[in-house]
Write an enzyme that holds these catalytic residues in place. Structure first.
Site, mmCIF file in Angstrom:
data_model
loop_
_atom_site.group_PDB
_atom_site.id
_atom_site.type_symbol
_atom_site.label_atom_id
_atom_site.label_comp_id
_atom_site.label_asym_id
_atom_site.label_seq_id
_atom_site.Cartn_x
_atom_site.Cartn_y
_atom_site.Cartn_z
ATOM 1 N N CYS A 1 -28.488 1.206 -18.290
ATOM 2 C CA CYS A 1 -29.361 0.254 -19.004
ATOM 3 C C CYS A 1 -29.867 0.833 -20.323
ATOM 4 O O CYS A 1 -30.634 1.792 -20.335
ATOM 5 C CB CYS A 1 -30.501 -0.134 -18.071
ATOM 6 S SG CYS A 1 -31.952 -0.794 -18.859
ATOM 7 N N CYS B 1 -33.620 0.753 -21.065
ATOM 8 C CA CYS B 1 -34.320 1.723 -20.201
ATOM 9 C C CYS B 1 -34.345 3.088 -20.901
ATOM 10 O O CYS B 1 -35.338 3.806 -20.876
ATOM 11 C CB CYS B 1 -33.621 1.877 -18.850
ATOM 12 S SG CYS B 1 -33.512 0.344 -17.914
#
Lengths: 106, 329
Positions: A31, A34
């Site tokens: 991700c 993230c």
């Protein structure tokens, strides 16, 4: 990097039964957003030492917990206090938004 | 050339803004030319990293977007002259012979030149409920969020390649997928549409649009449609995925006086130069890619830009406009 890795096995003891409030970072290795919030999460881990725990939960490894708390997008950050989720942030947000979330739990 | 970096650790020959195929391709060439370069982008690989499958990039019969993005990133990181950082440039201004950059994470950098390769941002449906349920059922990234909808009901909106690939990917997780498209034909490559048709759990909702996203208690429960589908004006859902195209963000070009066209595309010439000296553009956000935004075109533009940056930085007497006009109207 937060030292605390949250898993299905330790979720109850580390989060729900924790004496301190806990900020859980729901993330995954793939991700991008993230990764972008990692420096903020590291900063919070240092700033909140002794006042709040910060832990990371890999949603791919532990989908049961994400499902239980209705996580539908990552990164999602949920603050738990006294075993209950009391606030959350979804998506990559700037530091002041995290500060607000943290303050609401202290 | 890379001496500037030695003077101060935060001064680079080139700041590459955007870590997609254009930015990373440029970085590889810049490093090989021994130009210190800093690549700043919120997602390594850009949109590629969130693409389900890529089958039209030469050399890869079929590859997941994430894997291809990883190859791109590792290639750029392979060189000492490159630094790739997950961050986003929020402010940029010319300061004498340097550009000052500030980032989302509060970092500051300086560079002698800039390559704007920021790609595009997702278009939104712009209907009631969309903002309210973003991250709580409304998603702009199928590969990121599809797994959260295992055995649930979802809709995907948009008739392009992203919509088709999204429907295909969602069909592997969700119990029911509604592919909603405002027209009666698809813009997507027919090969993708054919594959979606083979999925038994995908229903086609054609010539229809969502007028409202509804839900309660922070949870999406369905959508309202402009026209009835199978006799009903709403569909009960757990998630809505939006893939209705994208547009360039003209904020950064504006900060350094680089001209954009009416659609926000950064205007570049054949050498990827913009109207502002020491500012280059490459990839989906430029006029060169505006008609065909592909990985291959982005990689190509990034490479051309890097070659030209090398040439220009090495020749202080060069005239910025010597390499053909930058048409701004």
């Amino acid at each position: 990097m937060p030292e605390l890795t949250i898993t299905t096995a330790n979720f109850e003891s580390e989060v729900l039964k924790s004496d301190l409030p806990v900020l859980v970072d729901f993330w995954a290795t793939w991700c991008g957003p993230c990764k972008m919030t990692e420096p903020i999460v590291d900063e919070l881990t240092e700033e909140q030492k002794g006042k709040m725990k910060v832990g990371k939960l890999d949603v791919d490894q532990h989908p049961e917990i994400s499902q239980q708390y209705n996580v539908m997008s990552i990164p999602t950050f949920i603050v738990f206090k006294g075993g209950e989720p009391i606030g959350s942030l979804v998506g990559a947000q700037p530091k002041p938004e995290f500060d607000k979330l943290v303050q609401s739990a202290l | 050339m890379a001496d500037t970096k030695k003077e101060s650790p935060n001064v680079y020959d080139v700041a590459v803004i955007g870590a997609g195929p254009a930015g990373l391709s440029a970085s590889v060439y810049l490093s090989r030319y021994k130009l210190s370069n800093l690549v700043l982008g919120p997602e390594y690989g850009g949109y590629v990293s969130t693409t389900h499958l890529v089958e039209d990039y030469l050399g890869f019969l079929t590859v997941s977007g994430l894997e291809l993005a990883d190859h791109f990133t590792k290639h750029a990181q392979n060189y000492q002259d490159a630094e790739v950082v997950a961050d986003k440039v929020t402010e940029m201004k010319q300061n004498g012979k340097l550009f000052d950059l500030k980032t989302w994470n509060g970092k500051e950098y300086q560079a002698r030149s800039v390559l704007i390769a920021t790609g595009t941002v997702h278009n939104k449906l712009d209907v009631p409920g969309e903002k309210e349920f973003e991250g709580h059922g409304v998603s702009y990234c199928v590969t990121c969020d599809a797994a959260f909808f295992k055995n649930r009901r979802v809709a995907i909106v948009g008739g392009g390649d992203s919509g088709a690939k999204g429907a295909l990917h969602l069909a592997d997780f969700a119990s029911e997928v509604y592919w909603i498209h405002r027209r009666d034909t698809f813009r997507a490559e027919p090969i993708w549409v054919d594959r979606v048709k083979e999925k038994p759990n995908v229903q086609f909702v054609m010539e229809n649009t969502i007028t409202e996203i509804v839900g309660k208690d922070n949870k999406l429960t369905g959508v309202k449609l402009a026209k009835p589908f199978e006799g009903k004006s709403n569909i009960a859902l757990d998630g809505v995925f939006v893939e209705i195209g994208s547009h360039p963000d003209k904020t950064l070009p504006g900060m350094v006086g680089a001209t954009t066209d009416g659609d926000g595309n950064l205007i570049v010439n054949n050498h990827q130069r913009t109207s502002a000296e020491f500012v280059w553009g490459a990839g989906d956000n430029t006029t060169a890619s505006a008609l065909f935004r592909q990985i291959s075109t982005a990689v190509s533009e990034g490479s051309i830009a890097a070659g030209d940056i090398y040439e220009y930085l090495n020749d202080p007497r060069a005239d910025w406009h010597s390499k053909g006009p930058i048409v701004t109207d």
